[in-house]
Every structure is written in structure tokens, then in C-alpha cells.
Design a protein around this motif. Structure first.
Motif, short mmCIF file in Angstrom:
data_model
loop_
_atom_site.label_atom_id
_atom_site.label_comp_id
_atom_site.label_asym_id
_atom_site.label_seq_id
_atom_site.Cartn_x
_atom_site.Cartn_y
_atom_site.Cartn_z
N VAL A 96 0.61 -1.54 0.20
CA VAL A 96 0.03 -0.23 -0.02
C VAL A 96 1.04 1.41 0.20
CG1 VAL A 96 -2.05 1.04 1.39
CG2 VAL A 96 -1.66 -1.57 0.96
N ARG A 97 0.92 2.16 -0.98
CA ARG A 97 2.11 3.67 -0.93
C ARG A 97 0.90 5.04 -0.65
NH1 ARG A 97 6.06 1.68 -4.33
NH2 ARG A 97 6.00 -0.29 -4.78
N THR A 98 1.52 5.33 -0.41
CA THR A 98 0.46 7.20 -0.18
C THR A 98 -0.40 7.43 -1.31
OG1 THR A 98 2.67 8.61 -1.31
CG2 THR A 98 2.91 8.49 1.22
N GLY A 99 -0.28 6.88 -2.33
CA GLY A 99 -0.88 7.42 -3.30
C GLY A 99 -2.44 6.75 -3.17
N THR A 100 -2.68 5.07 -2.67
CA THR A 100 -3.22 4.80 -2.79
C THR A 100 -4.09 5.22 -1.30
OG1 THR A 100 -2.25 2.60 -3.58
CG2 THR A 100 -4.23 2.42 -1.98
N LEU A 101 -3.69 5.36 -0.38
CA LEU A 101 -4.03 6.14 0.38
C LEU A 101 -5.05 6.78 0.65
CD1 LEU A 101 -1.79 5.51 3.71
CD2 LEU A 101 -3.81 3.78 3.13
N GLU A 102 -4.44 8.05 -0.04
CA GLU A 102 -4.85 9.28 -0.57
C GLU A 102 -6.24 9.60 -1.77
OE1 GLU A 102 -1.52 10.38 -2.61
OE2 GLU A 102 -0.60 11.58 -0.92
N PHE A 103 -6.47 7.72 -2.55
CA PHE A 103 -7.44 7.90 -3.01
C PHE A 103 -8.15 7.21 -2.85
CE2 PHE A 103 -9.43 5.21 -5.99
CZ PHE A 103 -9.64 5.87 -7.29
N ALA A 104 -8.03 6.71 -1.46
CA ALA A 104 -9.10 6.39 -0.86
C ALA A 104 -10.40 7.34 -0.29
CB ALA A 104 -8.66 5.04 -0.07
N ALA A 105 -9.13 8.62 0.73
CA ALA A 105 -9.82 9.22 1.85
C ALA A 105 -10.12 10.60 1.44
CB ALA A 105 -8.08 9.18 2.79
N LEU A 106 -9.62 10.52 0.03
CA LEU A 106 -9.67 11.98 -1.06
C LEU A 106 -11.27 12.65 -1.79
CD1 LEU A 106 -6.33 13.41 -1.77
CD2 LEU A 106 -7.61 14.34 0.32
N PRO A 107 -11.42 12.98 -2.09
CA PRO A 107 -12.84 13.76 -3.08
C PRO A 107 -12.47 13.70 -4.20
CG PRO A 107 -12.71 16.17 -1.67
CD PRO A 107 -11.95 14.47 -0.88
N GLY A 108 -13.26 13.67 -4.79
CA GLY A 108 -13.46 13.27 -5.93
C GLY A 108 -12.16 14.00 -7.32
N GLU A 109 -12.90 15.69 -6.49
CA GLU A 109 -12.14 16.58 -7.33
C GLU A 109 -10.43 17.44 -6.96
OE1 GLU A 109 -14.66 18.31 -4.27
OE2 GLU A 109 -14.71 16.48 -5.42
N LEU A 110 -10.27 16.63 -6.29
CA LEU A 110 -8.91 16.65 -5.73
C LEU A 110 -7.55 15.44 -5.93
CD1 LEU A 110 -9.09 17.90 -1.51
CD2 LEU A 110 -9.34 19.12 -3.72
N ILE A 111 -8.02 14.10 -6.89
CA ILE A 111 -7.46 13.12 -7.15
C ILE A 111 -6.19 14.07 -8.48
CG2 ILE A 111 -7.43 11.33 -7.99
CD1 ILE A 111 -8.31 11.08 -5.13
N ASP A 112 -7.23 14.47 -9.20
CA ASP A 112 -6.51 14.79 -9.93
C ASP A 112 -4.80 16.17 -9.61
OD1 ASP A 112 -7.48 13.42 -11.86
OD2 ASP A 112 -8.69 14.94 -12.70
N ILE A 113 -5.62 17.04 -8.86
CA ILE A 113 -4.06 17.66 -8.14
C ILE A 113 -2.72 16.57 -7.49
CG2 ILE A 113 -4.20 19.42 -6.42
CD1 ILE A 113 -6.69 20.92 -7.20
N VAL A 114 -3.78 15.69 -6.37
CA VAL A 114 -2.88 15.13 -5.70
C VAL A 114 -1.60 14.78 -6.38
CG1 VAL A 114 -2.44 13.07 -4.13
CG2 VAL A 114 -4.10 15.06 -3.58
N ALA A 115 -2.19 13.86 -7.99
CA ALA A 115 -1.69 12.88 -8.54
C ALA A 115 -0.40 13.85 -9.41
CB ALA A 115 -2.97 12.30 -9.84
N GLN A 116 -0.61 14.88 -9.31
CA GLN A 116 0.78 15.88 -9.72
C GLN A 116 2.03 16.16 -8.83
OE1 GLN A 116 0.07 17.03 -12.77
NE2 GLN A 116 -1.84 16.09 -12.62
N ALA A 117 2.30 15.14 -7.49
CA ALA A 117 2.94 14.95 -6.97
C ALA A 117 3.88 13.95 -7.30
CB ALA A 117 2.30 14.75 -5.29
#
Length: 567
Positions: A427-448
Motif C-alpha cells: 500500500v502506497r501513499t497514493g493509494t491511501l490518498e485515493f481512498a480518503a480524498l474527494p474526487g475533485e482533488l484526485i487529479d491535483i494530488v496525482a501531480q505529486a
């Protein structure tokens, strides 16, 4: 589509070879023009140019329809009459125009001509039928109805091989060997084929022994994908009352999707299958057919491609799109071994017939699957499934053509399934972010980028799933010919079924059999992964009625209305 591409390459004759003892001398010596004359070129392929003055024997070989003189034409001209198509869609031989079912029937010759090498290829020739080899199990749909990829479900499209019901999806992967005929029945077929055929049924008939010698051998290859196949059969009398038939098939495929992670083409496949059939006819009133079949299948890789990147794959710059390119960090493979024994019996008692169908089927399967289908090391699954079933059906069949004819019988089946699966999860940081964050923030977080790929926790997952089932049923269907062009058919099937199921999921520290620590357990719970044990028993009683009305407009057109219900 894959099978159609292979067929097109073979028919052009540039990179393929086909040998057959059943062809006439003229056809065996000719090229593509004679093969097209014998079998008909596909609609999407250019027909080879025929010679201006073909030899007389070639013209005779090209006749595939019965010909009768046309009164209004010149004596040299002839009209054509289509041959009558006989099917067993209602457990008895009938003309296709008399069957109140939507049926697609393909003969063994058509299957070979079209290059249909498995049930998946059949999707291109049977409208409203689709079979694809999914990630975990094959997916079968009829008119959009199917059971999905849940391994605890039986197929909603019933598969029947020489009268034996094969309810598990993996049995659709068994070798496509020496097929005499396939009938694809669309819509509910619950009365005569069982309650699981709610979307439709596929009725496969294998090649039968003959009382005269016949044999065939064919070989083919297709260079771009390094596909090769060798198959053949031999049949003939062993005594005055005993006929036999043997069939063999070897097939090898080189793959057509390039896997950059493994530096190879996927999926690579090798199949080897054999069948032996004995048919004993002690008298004109009795006949028994015993069939033994074995098939083995080894494959490497899959065709899964990422078409839309997620947080992890986008952070790793995985290429997305249907471009015949994929990338996995794990070596995927699948091995399947299938064995079956089938006994069919027919005993004529007066004008009626007693039919017996007994079968035992088993398969062992091991599957290694890179479940994320990407170069990111996320989860790798290894599963092993053992399955066995025994079934027995008895049918009492009246003679056809009576004022009232019927089929009545009883059916029993027992089956055992055991599935073990092991998963290596990171389990990676991006997986936990995807499970916890609302959909509109997913694309922004993906830029990390790489910050999303840091491993937070690791765990080993072990799952055990078992099902024991028993099913028995009584069924009857009758047809009343109440007028010259009108028929009324009614039937019902009563089913009693019991199932005992068990499922257990454990999460361990990597490389151990110790339970995960509380922090890891909490992170897994966020992903809806929790250790648990479930068991239960289900018992059901089902009544399946059916009725339809048929009217013959003429010798070639029949109308029918067939509502159905479940009680």
C-alpha cells in the motif's frame, strides 16, 4: 477479431498451410480461389479471382447448395434451395424453422473455415454473445446478461458439452477439439437446460464415431504472431456393433501485445488435448456412447492494458491507451488441466425413447496475476482452484409428429469447489490518498509524482473459499399441435438446490503467518480489507414455468410468442 485476423492471413495463403484428407482431389490441388469456392470468402475479405474457364471438377466442388431447375430460366440455369438445418435446441432433432428459440447454429465445417479456435472467437459469429478472458475468470454474456467475475457465481449462460452442463467459467477455456456443431440459444432456456441458463445456453456437440473409416489431418500457421496448430481425427468401425473415434489437437500462440516490463509478447499460449470416443450399438433399439477427454493449457501473460492512468500509474509515467503495449513487474501465467468422462445412452421402447446422460468433470487450475496490470509493484495474486462435478439426467421422449409430443425427465448434479489465493500487497501513499480524498482533488494530488509511490505498509493476504452444492430437478415440456399451422408449447421445471459455503480471509505480516500489527490493520480497513470468516448454507426451491405459441406462415417463416416467469 483475433481469430478473424488469423483466418484472413491463412486464407491469403502467403504464410499458412492446411492439409485435409476430407477434401476432394480438385480442391486439394487448388489455391485460394478453390477454397473460396468451397467455403465462401468472408464478407470483409476480397474474393480470389477465379480462372476464366475453371475445370469441370472444380465447378462441381464449388456447389454447396442443392440445386433444382428454375422453370422460367433457360435449361442451363438453375435455382438454389437452401439445405434444411437440423438442431437439437429442444433435446431432440428438429428443423431450425420449427424451433421457437433464437438460435445461431454453426457446423464444424463453418468453424474450421472461419478459423474459430475457441469460444472467444465465436463472439464474432454469434450475435449478442460475448466471451472474453478476464483478469480472474472468463466473462460470458448473452444479450448483455452475465454473472461477472465473482468466482462464487455460476454462469448465467449455460455451457453444455454433449449434454453435460459445465457451470464454471474456467471450463470455457478447455480445448476446442473436433467439434461437429455449436448451437447458441438466446434467451431463458431453463426448462430443458436448467435454472442457470437464464441468459441463454451454448450447446456443443463433438465429433461422433462412424461406421466407415474417415480421417483428417490439418496444420496451420500465421507468421506475424507465430501461431501454429496441428489437429486431426480418425474414426471407423472396430467391430460389427462398435465404432470408435480419436481426436488430437496441439496449438501454440506467440502473443500480440508487447509487455515492456517482461520484454516479451503477451499472451503466449500452448494447448494439448485428446479425446477418445466409443459408440456401441447392440441393436437397432439401443445405442451407447462413451467419451474420454483430456486437455491441458499453459499460458503466459494477459492482454490487459491501462487505458486511464490513476495516481500511482500516472506518477510512474505509465503509458495508457489501447496500443497493444503493456507493462507488468510480475511474471503472469496460468495452467489449466481438465478431464471429463461422458456416457450417453439411447434405448427405444416402442415408439418412445429413454435417454441417459451421465458425466464426470474435473479441473485443476493455478493462476498468477499482476492485479494492478502495471509496472507499479502494488499487488500480485496467486490462486489455485480445484473443481469436480458429477451429473446424471434421464429423459423420456415421445415420437415427433404426433398430435401431442413431450419430453419429461429428472436431473441431479453435485459439485465441489475449493479456491485458495495468496496476495502480496504493498500500500502506497497514493493509494491511501485515493481512498480518503474527494474526487475533485484526485487529479491535483496525482501531480505529486514520486511522492505518491512511497510504500506505507505491506501485508500478505490469504483467502480460502469453498462451495459444496447439490441440485435435483424434475422437468417436462409438451407441444400440442391443435391446428395444421398452429402449436402451443408449455413446460415447467422444479428445482431443489442446497449449497454450503465457507470463506476465510487472513492478513499477515510480510513473509510470516503472524497477524498484521494494529497500524497495518487500520490502513487495510481504510481500503475495505479486513480479516474475516464467513460460512453459511442456502436451500432453495424454484418453479420455472414456460409457455409459447407458434404459427407457421409458410414453409420458411414461423412466428412465435414466448413469455417466461420464475416462481
Amino acid at each position: 477479431m483475433y481469430g478473424a485476423q488469423e483466418t484472413a492471413g491463412w486464407r491469403r495463403g502467403l504464410s499458412g498451410l492446411v492439409l485435409g484428407l476430407g477434401l476432394s482431389q480438385a480442391a486439394a490441388q487448388s489455391g485460394d480461389d478453390d477454397l473460396d469456392a468451397l467455403f465462401g470468402a468472408p464478407d470483409n475479405q476480397p474474393r480470389a479471382t477465379a480462372s476464366p474457364t475453371p475445370p469441370p471438377q472444380r465447378e462441381a466442388a464449388a456447389i454447396t447448395l442443392e440445386e433444382e431447375p428454375t422453370p422460367s430460366a433457360r435449361p442451363a440455369q438453375r435455382g438454389r434451395v437452401l439445405e434444411e438445418i437440423i438442431v437439437t435446441a429442444q433435446k431432440r432433432e428438429q428443423s431450425l424453422t420449427d424451433v421457437p428459440i433464437s438460435v445461431s447454429a454453426l457446423s464444424g465445417e463453418k468453424l474450421r473455415d472461419a478459423g474459430i479456435e475457441n469460444l472467444s472467437d465465436l463472439s464474432e459469429y454469434a450475435p449478442n454473445f460475448k466471451l472474453v478472458e478476464g483478469g480472474l475468470v472468463p466473462l460470458i454474456y448473452m444479450r448483455g446478461v452475465g454473472s461477472g467475475s465473482n468466482q462464487g457465481f455460476e454462469m448465467s449462460v449455460g455451457l453444455y458439452n454433449d449434454g453435460i452442463h459445465l457451470g464454471r467459467p474456467h471450463l470455457t477455456l478447455a480445448a476446442f477439439l473436433d467439434v461437429e456443431r455449436i448451437e447458441v440459444l438466446k434467451g431463458p432456456q431453463s426448462i430443458l437446460f436448467g435454472k442457470n441458463a437464464i441468459a441463454g445456453a451454448m450447446n456443443v456437440t463433438s465429433g461422433q464415431p462412424r461406421d466407415s473409416f474417415d480421417a483428417s489431418l490439418s496444420a496451420s500457421w500465421f507468421e506475424p504472431f507465430e501461431d501454429r496448430e496441428l489437429s486431426g481425427f480418425a474414426t471407423g468401425p472396430l467391430s460389427d456393433t462398435l465404432n470408435g473415434r480419436v481426436a488430437l489437437r496441439w496449438r501454440d500462440e506467440g502473443g500480440y501485445v508487447y509487455n515492456r516490463g517482461q520484454q516479451r509478447d503477451d499472451p503466449q499460449l500452448e494447448e494439448l488435448a485428446g479425446r477418445g470416443t466409443l459408440q456401441w450399438t447392440p441393436s437397432d433399439e439401443a445405442q451407447f456412447t462413451l467419451k474420454f477427454e483430456h486437455s491441458g493449457r499453459d499460458s503466459t501473460g494477459r492482454t490487459y492494458q491501462i487505458v486511464d492512468n490513476g495516481i500511482l500509474t500516472e506518477s510512474e509515467n505509465n503509458q495508457a491507451g489501447l496500443d497493444d503495449m503493456r507493462e507488468t513487474n510480475e511474471d503472469e501465467f496460468m495452467e489449466l488441466v481438465n478431464d471429463s468422462i461422458t456416457l450417453n445412452g439411447r434405448i427405444d421402447i416402442g415408439e418412445h425413447t429413454l435417454e441417459l446422460v451421465s458425466g464426470f468433470t474435473t479441473y485443476d487450475q493455478i493462476d498468477a496475476f499482476d492485479a494492478d496490470s502495471s509496472g507499479v509493484d502494488t499487488i500480485f495474486l496467486i490462486g489455485q482452484e480445484d473443481y469436480s462435478q458429477f451429473s446424471q439426467e434421464i429423459r423420456w421422449v415421445s415420437p415427433p409428429g404426433e398430435h401431442f409430443d413431450f419430453i419429461a425427465g429428472a436431473f441431479y448434479q453435485q459439485a465441489e469447489q475449493e479456491f485458495n489465493e495468496f496476495g502480496d500487497l504493498k500500500v502506497r501513499t497514493g493509494t491511501l490518498e485515493f481512498a480518503a480524498l474527494p474526487g475533485e482533488l484526485i487529479d491535483i494530488v496525482a501531480q505529486a509524482g514520486p511522492a505518491n509511490t512511497v510504500v506505507v505498509i505491506s501485508a500478505d493476504l490469504a483467502r480460502l473459499f469453498t462451495v459444496d452444492s447439490r441440485s435435483s430437478s424434475l422437468f417436462a415440456q409438451g407441444t400440442w399441435h391443435f391446428a395444421q399451422d398452429w402449436r402451443l408449447t408449455a413446460g415447467a421445471r422444479y428445482v431443489h438446490e442446497t449449497k454450503d459455503g465457507y470463506r476465510n480471509l487472513e492478513a499477515y505480516q510480510p513473509g510470516t503467518e503472524q497477524d498484521v500489527d494494529p497500524v497495518t490493520a487500520a490502513a487495510l480497513a481504510q481500503l475495505k480489507i479486513e480479516a474475516h470468516t464467513l460460512s453459511g448454507k442456502r436451500e432453495s426451491n424454484t418453479l420455472l414455468p414456460s409457455i409459447n405459441l407458434q404459427h407457421d406462415l409458410n414453409d420458411a417463416v414461423m412466428l412465435y410468442c414466448a413469455p417466461s416467469a420464475t416462481v
